[in-house]
Design a protein around this motif. Structure first.
Motif, mmCIF file in Angstrom:
data_model
loop_
_atom_site.group_PDB
_atom_site.id
_atom_site.type_symbol
_atom_site.label_atom_id
_atom_site.label_comp_id
_atom_site.label_asym_id
_atom_site.label_seq_id
_atom_site.Cartn_x
_atom_site.Cartn_y
_atom_site.Cartn_z
ATOM 1 N N ALA A 112 0.625 -1.332 -0.056
ATOM 2 C CA ALA A 112 -0.044 -0.048 0.041
ATOM 3 C C ALA A 112 0.911 1.285 -0.007
ATOM 4 O O ALA A 112 0.558 2.129 -0.715
ATOM 5 N N VAL A 113 1.887 1.202 0.696
ATOM 6 C CA VAL A 113 2.804 2.467 0.864
ATOM 7 C C VAL A 113 3.625 2.654 -0.386
ATOM 8 O O VAL A 113 3.594 3.738 -0.683
ATOM 9 N N ALA A 115 2.411 1.666 -3.179
ATOM 10 C CA ALA A 115 1.426 2.276 -4.639
ATOM 11 C C ALA A 115 1.221 3.520 -4.210
ATOM 12 O O ALA A 115 1.266 4.348 -5.137
ATOM 13 N N VAL A 116 1.024 4.078 -2.811
ATOM 14 C CA VAL A 116 0.683 5.560 -2.662
ATOM 15 C C VAL A 116 1.991 6.469 -3.132
ATOM 16 O O VAL A 116 1.867 7.471 -3.731
ATOM 17 N N THR A 117 3.232 5.851 -2.720
ATOM 18 C CA THR A 117 4.532 6.468 -3.110
ATOM 19 C C THR A 117 4.482 6.666 -4.641
ATOM 20 O O THR A 117 4.866 7.727 -5.292
ATOM 21 N N LEU A 119 2.119 6.719 -6.594
ATOM 22 C CA LEU A 119 1.279 7.537 -7.449
ATOM 23 C C LEU A 119 1.687 9.138 -7.221
ATOM 24 O O LEU A 119 1.720 9.974 -7.989
ATOM 25 N N LEU A 120 2.294 9.336 -5.746
ATOM 26 C CA LEU A 120 2.575 10.856 -5.527
ATOM 27 C C LEU A 120 3.743 11.279 -6.243
ATOM 28 O O LEU A 120 3.908 12.342 -6.583
ATOM 29 N N GLY A 125 1.370 12.035 -10.322
ATOM 30 C CA GLY A 125 1.721 12.749 -9.053
ATOM 31 C C GLY A 125 2.256 13.980 -9.229
ATOM 32 O O GLY A 125 2.002 15.008 -8.796
#
Length: 144
Positions: A112-113, A115-117, A119-120, A125
């Protein structure tokens, strides 16, 4: 830990769980087979008992011997049937399950981290960040 290392830990723990479960099931099957063999002996002894009972109605020596053999066979049937039904995971299997569950949670969090990283910090991002910064600048520049 990296997601690949966490995945390896999860698979290692799962392999240990499956190995221990297979050994436990194998022991149960072996004990059940022994119980079945002694049950067969008990059935044969019961037939011998009936035979001896009908042959020697007056003298009970054959009957008593047959009853003793049946009693011993049934004792073994009860012992091995109880051992076959008794299925308690050992300490190593329990610890492996706990380790697997913990590493699986870490793996999910790591993915999850990641994937978020991604994206950002990825192209989407950066594009969104530039648009947001330019929108805020334009909002403050027009309000003068």
């Amino acid at each position: 830990m990296k997601p690949i290392e966490l995945g390896q830990e999860v698979l290692s723990a799962q392999g240990q769980i499956l190995s221990r479960s297979a050994m436990r099931i194998g022991r149960r099957v072996a004990c059940a087979l022994v119980a079945v063999v002694f049950l067969l002996f008990a059935a044969i002894s019961f037939h011998g008992f009936l035979w001896a009972f009908f042959i020697s109605v007056a003298g009970l020596s054959y009957v008593k011997a047959s009853l003793c053999v049946i009693g011993v066979d049934m004792l073994f049937v009860v012992i091995f049937a109880a051992l076959a039904a008794w299925s308690i995971p050992d300490v190593v299997e329990i610890e492996a399950r706990i380790r697997r569950d913990r590493k699986l949670v870490e793996l999910k969090q790591s993915i999850a981290v990641t994937a978020v990283t991604g994206l950002l910090l990825g192209p989407a991002g950066r594009f969104t960040g530039r648009k947001l910064v330019s929108l805020i600048r334009s909002f403050f520049s027009h309000s003068k």
